[in-house]
Motif scaffolding. Structure first.
Motif, PDB file in Angstrom:
ATOM      1  N   ILE A  29       0.865  -1.182   0.000  1.00  0.00           N
ATOM      2  CA  ILE A  29       0.000   0.000   0.000  1.00  0.00           C
ATOM      3  C   ILE A  29       0.898   1.227   0.000  1.00  0.00           C
ATOM      4  O   ILE A  29       1.728   1.393   0.889  1.00  0.00           O
ATOM      5  CB  ILE A  29      -0.915   0.042   1.234  1.00  0.00           C
ATOM      6  CG1 ILE A  29      -1.736  -1.240   1.341  1.00  0.00           C
ATOM      7  CG2 ILE A  29      -1.812   1.279   1.195  1.00  0.00           C
ATOM      8  CD1 ILE A  29      -2.300  -1.468   2.721  1.00  0.00           C
ATOM      9  N   ILE A  30       0.733   2.077  -1.009  1.00  0.00           N
ATOM     10  CA  ILE A  30       1.524   3.293  -1.117  1.00  0.00           C
ATOM     11  C   ILE A  30       0.555   4.465  -1.102  1.00  0.00           C
ATOM     12  O   ILE A  30      -0.358   4.534  -1.932  1.00  0.00           O
ATOM     13  CB  ILE A  30       2.355   3.323  -2.422  1.00  0.00           C
ATOM     14  CG1 ILE A  30       3.343   2.146  -2.467  1.00  0.00           C
ATOM     15  CG2 ILE A  30       3.109   4.632  -2.550  1.00  0.00           C
ATOM     16  CD1 ILE A  30       2.884   1.009  -3.294  1.00  0.00           C
ATOM     17  N   ILE A  31       0.742   5.379  -0.165  1.00  0.00           N
ATOM     18  CA  ILE A  31      -0.107   6.564  -0.087  1.00  0.00           C
ATOM     19  C   ILE A  31       0.716   7.764  -0.522  1.00  0.00           C
ATOM     20  O   ILE A  31       1.756   8.055   0.059  1.00  0.00           O
ATOM     21  CB  ILE A  31      -0.655   6.774   1.338  1.00  0.00           C
ATOM     22  CG1 ILE A  31      -1.475   5.547   1.757  1.00  0.00           C
ATOM     23  CG2 ILE A  31      -1.483   8.059   1.409  1.00  0.00           C
ATOM     24  CD1 ILE A  31      -1.886   5.546   3.204  1.00  0.00           C
ATOM     25  N   ILE A  32       0.245   8.427  -1.552  1.00  0.00           N
ATOM     26  CA  ILE A  32       0.890   9.648  -2.034  1.00  0.00           C
ATOM     27  C   ILE A  32       0.118  10.824  -1.448  1.00  0.00           C
ATOM     28  O   ILE A  32      -1.068  10.974  -1.705  1.00  0.00           O
ATOM     29  CB  ILE A  32       0.908   9.714  -3.575  1.00  0.00           C
ATOM     30  CG1 ILE A  32       1.681   8.523  -4.156  1.00  0.00           C
ATOM     31  CG2 ILE A  32       1.505  11.047  -4.040  1.00  0.00           C
ATOM     32  CD1 ILE A  32       1.635   8.440  -5.672  1.00  0.00           C
ATOM     33  N   ALA A  33       0.807  11.631  -0.663  1.00  0.00           N
ATOM     34  CA  ALA A  33       0.161  12.766  -0.002  1.00  0.00           C
ATOM     35  C   ALA A  33       0.882  14.065  -0.313  1.00  0.00           C
ATOM     36  O   ALA A  33       1.073  14.910   0.540  1.00  0.00           O
ATOM     37  CB  ALA A  33       0.105  12.519   1.506  1.00  0.00           C
ATOM     38  N   VAL A  34       1.284  14.215  -1.568  1.00  0.00           N
ATOM     39  CA  VAL A  34       1.941  15.431  -2.035  1.00  0.00           C
ATOM     40  C   VAL A  34       0.862  16.289  -2.690  1.00  0.00           C
ATOM     41  O   VAL A  34       0.186  15.831  -3.606  1.00  0.00           O
ATOM     42  CB  VAL A  34       3.055  15.108  -3.057  1.00  0.00           C
ATOM     43  CG1 VAL A  34       3.663  16.383  -3.614  1.00  0.00           C
ATOM     44  CG2 VAL A  34       4.113  14.222  -2.426  1.00  0.00           C
ATOM     45  N   GLY A  35       0.715  17.492  -2.207  1.00  0.00           N
ATOM     46  CA  GLY A  35      -0.324  18.352  -2.746  1.00  0.00           C
ATOM     47  C   GLY A  35       0.134  19.173  -3.938  1.00  0.00           C
ATOM     48  O   GLY A  35       1.322  19.380  -4.151  1.00  0.00           O
ATOM     49  N   ALA A  36      -0.825  19.612  -4.710  1.00  0.00           N
ATOM     50  CA  ALA A  36      -0.545  20.529  -5.813  1.00  0.00           C
ATOM     51  C   ALA A  36      -0.437  21.934  -5.228  1.00  0.00           C
ATOM     52  O   ALA A  36      -0.981  22.231  -4.173  1.00  0.00           O
ATOM     53  CB  ALA A  36      -1.665  20.472  -6.833  1.00  0.00           C
TER      54      ALA A  36
END
Length: 172
Positions: A29-36
């Motif tokens: 499980i990979i969570i990407i939490a980088v915002g624009a």
């Protein structure tokens, strides 16, 4: 939630690393939490998010689930994000890896009242992501498609911004 997190960390079920490639290659499980980012002209800059997708795509393995936890513009998940992950991984979303969207709207919401929304590009990804979120809270709402989740999130953010602006105006 904090107690569950500590328990999972102590038991080795969850680990934290700043070594992204290694962590992604070992993760299911990979969570990407980088915002624009939004510039002065109100244009959205997705460059950091696209860069993160390239890093994840370069190391993601067959069967992993990639979840974007943030706010995405309409069509971003099934467009730019999906294409970037597929092009860098050589895998297809929904076949080689799962792709889901969990719009995180605010960090200050109380967990007791929080309803997490989840959408995905395919049913298997939706089922997996929903099951994972239900370990945090039973209040999980499955959204039938990603674009509906994106547009609903954008309307919610616009309403929150409008309410904040009104509250600031009234405070002055």
């Amino acid at each position: 939630v904090e107690a569950k997190l500590k328990s999972h960390l102590n038991s080795g079920k969850i680990s934290v690393s700043s070594e992204r490639k290694n962590a992604v290659s070992k993760s299911d499980i990979i969570i990407i939490a980088v915002g624009a980012k939004v510039d002065e002209q109100k244009k959205t800059d997705y460059s950091q998010l696209v860069s993160a997708c390239k890093e994840v795509g370069a190391s993601v393995h067959q069967g992993a689930l990639v979840v974007y936890g943030g706010i995405a513009g309409f069509g971003f998940i099934e467009g730019t994000m999906k294409e970037t992950l597929e092009n860098t991984s050589g895998l297809k979303a929904g076949q080689g890896f799962g792709l889901a969207y969990n719009p995180i709207l605010t960090a200050d919401a109380m967990m007791d009242n929080l309803e997490l929304k989840i959408a995905a590009t395919d049913q298997a990804s939706l089922n997996a992501a929903s099951t994972i979120l239900k370990t945090v809270t039973e209040k999980v709402k499955e959204v039938n498609d990603v674009k509906t989740a994106e547009i609903a999130t954008l309307f919610t953010v616009a309403k929150q911004d409008s309410n904040r602006a009104l509250a600031n105006e009234l405070a002055v």
